[in-house]
Write a protein that holds these residues in place. Structure first.
Motif, short mmCIF file in Angstrom:
data_model
loop_
_atom_site.label_atom_id
_atom_site.label_comp_id
_atom_site.label_asym_id
_atom_site.label_seq_id
_atom_site.Cartn_x
_atom_site.Cartn_y
_atom_site.Cartn_z
N SER A 9 0.84 -1.20 0.00
CA SER A 9 0.00 0.00 0.00
C SER A 9 0.87 1.25 0.00
N VAL A 13 -1.34 5.59 2.91
CA VAL A 13 -2.43 4.73 3.36
C VAL A 13 -2.11 4.16 4.74
N THR A 17 -4.05 4.98 8.21
CA THR A 17 -4.62 3.84 8.93
C THR A 17 -4.19 3.79 10.38
N ASP A 99 0.36 -5.88 4.02
CA ASP A 99 -0.85 -6.02 3.21
C ASP A 99 -1.23 -7.48 3.01
N ARG A 118 -4.46 -12.38 1.91
CA ARG A 118 -4.73 -10.95 2.06
C ARG A 118 -6.12 -10.74 2.64
N ARG A 119 -6.35 -9.55 3.15
CA ARG A 119 -7.70 -9.21 3.56
C ARG A 119 -8.59 -9.14 2.32
N ASP A 121 -11.03 -7.24 1.82
CA ASP A 121 -11.31 -5.84 1.47
C ASP A 121 -10.06 -5.09 1.05
N ARG A 122 -8.92 -5.77 1.06
CA ARG A 122 -7.61 -5.22 0.66
C ARG A 122 -7.15 -4.06 1.54
N ARG A 123 -7.67 -3.97 2.73
CA ARG A 123 -7.16 -2.99 3.68
C ARG A 123 -5.83 -3.48 4.24
N PRO A 124 -5.01 -2.59 4.81
CA PRO A 124 -3.80 -3.06 5.47
C PRO A 124 -4.12 -4.10 6.53
N PRO A 169 -9.22 -3.95 13.25
CA PRO A 169 -8.80 -2.54 13.25
C PRO A 169 -9.21 -1.80 14.51
N TRP A 197 -12.75 -12.58 6.55
CA TRP A 197 -11.79 -11.48 6.39
C TRP A 197 -10.78 -11.74 5.29
#
Length: 244
Positions: A9, A13, A17, A99, A118-119, A121-124, A169, A197
């Protein structure tokens, strides 16, 4: 366990975050390996910080790093009891910037095909970590860290019995808050994350070689049935390296 991960990322980002004030500018990494400097977030006196640390935990009591095994993971089930980790669990918790991570399928007769996790939702991906500053007799200091692991969730259990502790998170603040959150409460945050997730995708064997570090490593390969997976070499663990 977790022996390789990705940091792709944009720096802004991660900064948004995790809320640290530093503005580091770093390139994407597609094959981060043990002994390399890795980016982590800590909290000191209530203030979050971006820090580079060596991936390979060294307890303060170690006299000679050459005589201590390379420790890249810490099992949350025993961290509070182990002399290597108990003080870090209480006073020195961190989050690895990531990531995603790679894992290799295990089991008799199953080749060691690599997968990228990976997540969805591709969030960290907030990987819980522990850190320690090791001081040498010559006055030198090294900040070192390990990724906390827990039992695998249903998604990861298909290829491995362990996984990194991926923090919700909303739990990152509590994990980093050593003033208000004790070791027991912190350990309770490190549990298998919900199956929904994560995405688990097969990737090519080039990831086994730490000299390879390009976006092509993350390309999803055609799915191969477990019993037909071709074996690949054991992933190489380097003795030294550089992240940035």
């Amino acid at each position: 366990m977790c022996g390789r991960f990705v940091v792709v990322s944009p720096p802004e980002v991660f900064r948004e975050t995790y809320g640290y004030p530093e503005q580091p500018n770093f390139p994407p990494r597609h094959n981060v390996a043990p002994t390399q400097p890795v980016p982590v977030v800590t909290a000191e006196h209530g203030r979050r910080r971006f820090v580079l640390m060596r991936w390979g935990f060294l307890p303060a009591w170690v006299e000679d790093p050459k005589d201590f095994p390379l420790v890249i993971n810490a099992r949350i089930e025993t961290a509070a009891e182990k002399p290597s980790f108990r003080n870090a669990l209480r006073y020195r918790r961190c989050v690895f910037l990531a990531d995603g991570f790679y894992e290799w399928r295990r089991g008799a007769g199953r080749g060691r095909a690599p997968f990228l996790i990976r997540r969805a939702d591709r969030r960290p991906m907030a990987l819980a970590g522990l850190w320690e500053t090791w001081s040498g007799k010559d006055g030198s200091e090294i900040d070192t860290a390990a990724i906390v692991t827990c039992a695998a969730n249903g998604t990861l259990a298909a290829i491995h019995e362990r996984m990194p502790a991926i923090l919700d998170p909303a739990a990152v603040g509590s994990w980093l808050d050593i003033r208000e959150v004790d070791a027991g409460r912190a350990a309770a945050l490190c549990r298998p994350c919900p199956d929904a997730w994560l995405d688990l995708d097969p990737v090519g064997p080039r990831v086994n070689d730490v000299r390879n570090d390009d976006a092509g490593l993350m390309e999803v390969q055609a799915a191969v049935p477990v019993r037909e997976a071709a074996p690949v070499p054991e992933p190489e663990v380097p003795r030294q390296g550089s992240l940035f």
